[in-house]
Design an enzyme around this catalytic site. Structure first.
Site: not given
Ligand code: EPZ
Length: 432
Positions: A22-23, A124-127, A329, A399
């Site tokens: 899915k991812n 968040p998506i600030d990054l 995480i 999902r």
């Molecule tokens: C991806 O989510 C996956 N989803 C998640 O899978 C997975 O748990 C996660 O990566 C970690 O491996 C998809 O790929 C669709 P991150 P993502 O950005 O990209 C922080 C599942 O169960 N962060 O790697 O959203 C964030 O809050 C799902 O299939 C910021 O602070 O996760 C987190 O603490 C759940 N700012 C950490 O980084 C940002 O702009 C890692 O998040 C982006 C992220």
């Protein structure tokens, strides 16, 4: 609200097959925005998040149809009449932010509803935003939407403050059509990033270093269509390996990618489960004796995946001794704990650490699913609990797990679904 009825006690025996990831599918589908040619994606899982993304792309003007198999999706973004990711879709799937980078790269503008949080954290998506601004996009946020505008993105030196999987994917898709070179550092190394980079390369992108923490992209003027088969789902595969171990079965997990399962296989072996890699796409798990406690600390790939934390915790309730589970995480990824405790597990939570004392005899109960992986944890617990458990709100499972009740029935699980099995829309063009 669909439910599962699961009677515990059956060891899982036989061969269970893994669907596409899915991812990987979600960013690869978003990549179709980058070209006006058709993109043909194979091994796309029939799960709810994929249908959500099809609706999202269709709402922007994309044409989507099934290919020669139900797992083949053909996407054409020749006309993107409405490059807006609307809130009523985005609120159901935060990964909708993956359309941000490609929309800005292809059209010079994007309006994307802020995803908001979900059960496991603020998300968040600030990054993503900071990096797009470094590439020249002007981004404003109002009324719950962010709006990005730019004449043409330019290459930049991006260093992610935190490792972000979809952040890396979003910016990779922005960079492939940008003017000049983009150097991305502190990137996610997940196989899903590598999958996306392979598709983009097949579409004509110039990318080096995908799968490492440093990625270099040389922007090109346009991308063409491609046919691409995505990787197997490593989290589904890991979930099945835990299912074989927790039930004391003898389970062959097929159509997976053993190379992506190193941390999970190593941890299961540490508990005393016997895990053998029979081939690059086949792993066998047996657990014919009491498992031993082992600690986990979730890390970015190739460390132990956060998406396997809940499933491992279910296993830890059956292991002899104290297992310490550290979630590094996400800030709220212990939603499964209270439900496991209601089934008889002995788990104490202190901040981002859960301490599991096992083995605990689990008794069947009526429990509530809260998010995708917490739901998987409850399924695993119910497979070993005494009696018949009722799991409510199993749409969470839909999902990310394709027809899991049928797959588990096929290897001896006593699981029935009350309500309708999730089936994607079958009509040619997905209605918005
Ligand atoms: C991806 O989510 C996956 N989803 C998640 O899978 C997975 O748990 C996660 O990566 C970690 O491996 C998809 O790929 C669709 P991150 P993502 O950005 O990209 C922080 C599942 O169960 N962060 O790697 O959203 C964030 O809050 C799902 O299939 C910021 O602070 O996760 C987190 O603490 C759940 N700012 C950490 O980084 C940002 O702009 C890692 O998040 C982006 C992220």
């Amino acid at each position: 609200m669909d439910k599962y009825v699961i009677r515990g006690g059956n060891p899982l025996v036989g061969t269970i097959r893994v669907s596409g990831a899915k991812n990987s599918a979600l960013p690869c589908m978003a990549a179709a925005i980058l070209t006006d040619d058709e993109v043909i994606l194979e091994s796309i899982p029939q799960v709810r998040d994929i249908e959500t993304e099809k609706r999202l792309l269709a709402s922007m003007g994309a044409e989507i149809r099934l290919g020669d198999t139900p797992h083949t999706t053909i996407i054409s973004c020749r006309t993107l009449s409405d490059p807006v990711a609307k809130y009523e879709i985005v609120k159901t799937m935060r990964a909708s932010s993956l359309v941000l980078g490609p929309l800005v790269a292809r059209t010079g503008m994007a309006r994307v509803a802020m995803p908001g949080g979900c059960a496991i954290g603020g998300r968040p998506i600030d990054l993503h935003i900071k990096s797009l601004e470094k590439m020249g996009a002007a981004i404003t946020q109002e009324h719950g939407y962010l709006e990005a505008r730019v004449d043409h993105l330019h290459g930049a030196h991006l260093v992610f403050d935190k490792i972000t999987v979809t952040g890396t994917e979003d910016l990779l898709m922005a960079a492939v059509l940008a003017d000049g070179e983009t150097l991305m550092e502190n990137c996610a190394r997940e196989p899903e990033v590598t999958d996306l980079a392979s598709l983009l390369t097949a579409m004509g992108a110039r990318i080096e270093g995908a799968g490492t923490s440093t990625i270099r992209v040389k922007g090109v003027s346009r991308l063409h269509g491609a046919r691409y088969r995505i990787n197997p789902d490593r989290i589904e595969a890991g979930t099945f390996l835990v299912a074989g171990a927790i039930t004391g079965g003898d389970l062959i997990v097929a159509d997976c990618k053993a190379d992506h399962l190193g941390a999970v296989i190593g941890k299961l072996q540490e508990t005393g489960a016997r895990v053998d890699i029979l081939g690059p796409d086949t792993v066998r798990v047996r657990a014919d004796r009491r498992l031993r406690a082992a600690n986990i600390s979730t890390e970015e790939y190739p460390g132990f995946p956060t998406d396997m934390q809940a499933q491992y915790m279910a296993l830890a309730t059956q292991a002899e001794g104290v297992s310490v589970v550290k979630e590094n995480i996400f800030e709220n990824r212990f939603m499964h704990v209270q439900e496991l405790v209601r089934m008889g597990a002995n788990i104490k939570v202190d901040g981002s650490t859960a301490t599991v004392l096992g083995p605990a005899r689990l008794s069947a109960a009526a429990v509530m699913c809260s998010d995708l992986r917490a739901s998987a944890s409850l399924v695993l617990a119910a497979l070993v609990a005494d009696g018949e458990s009722i799991l409510d709100r199993v749409y969470h499972m839909d999902r990310g797990y394709e027809r899991i009740e049928e797959k588990l029935q096929g290897v001896g699980a006593q699981i029935q679904r009350l309500g309708n099995i999730f089936t994607p829309k079958s009509e040619e063009n997905v209605a918005v």
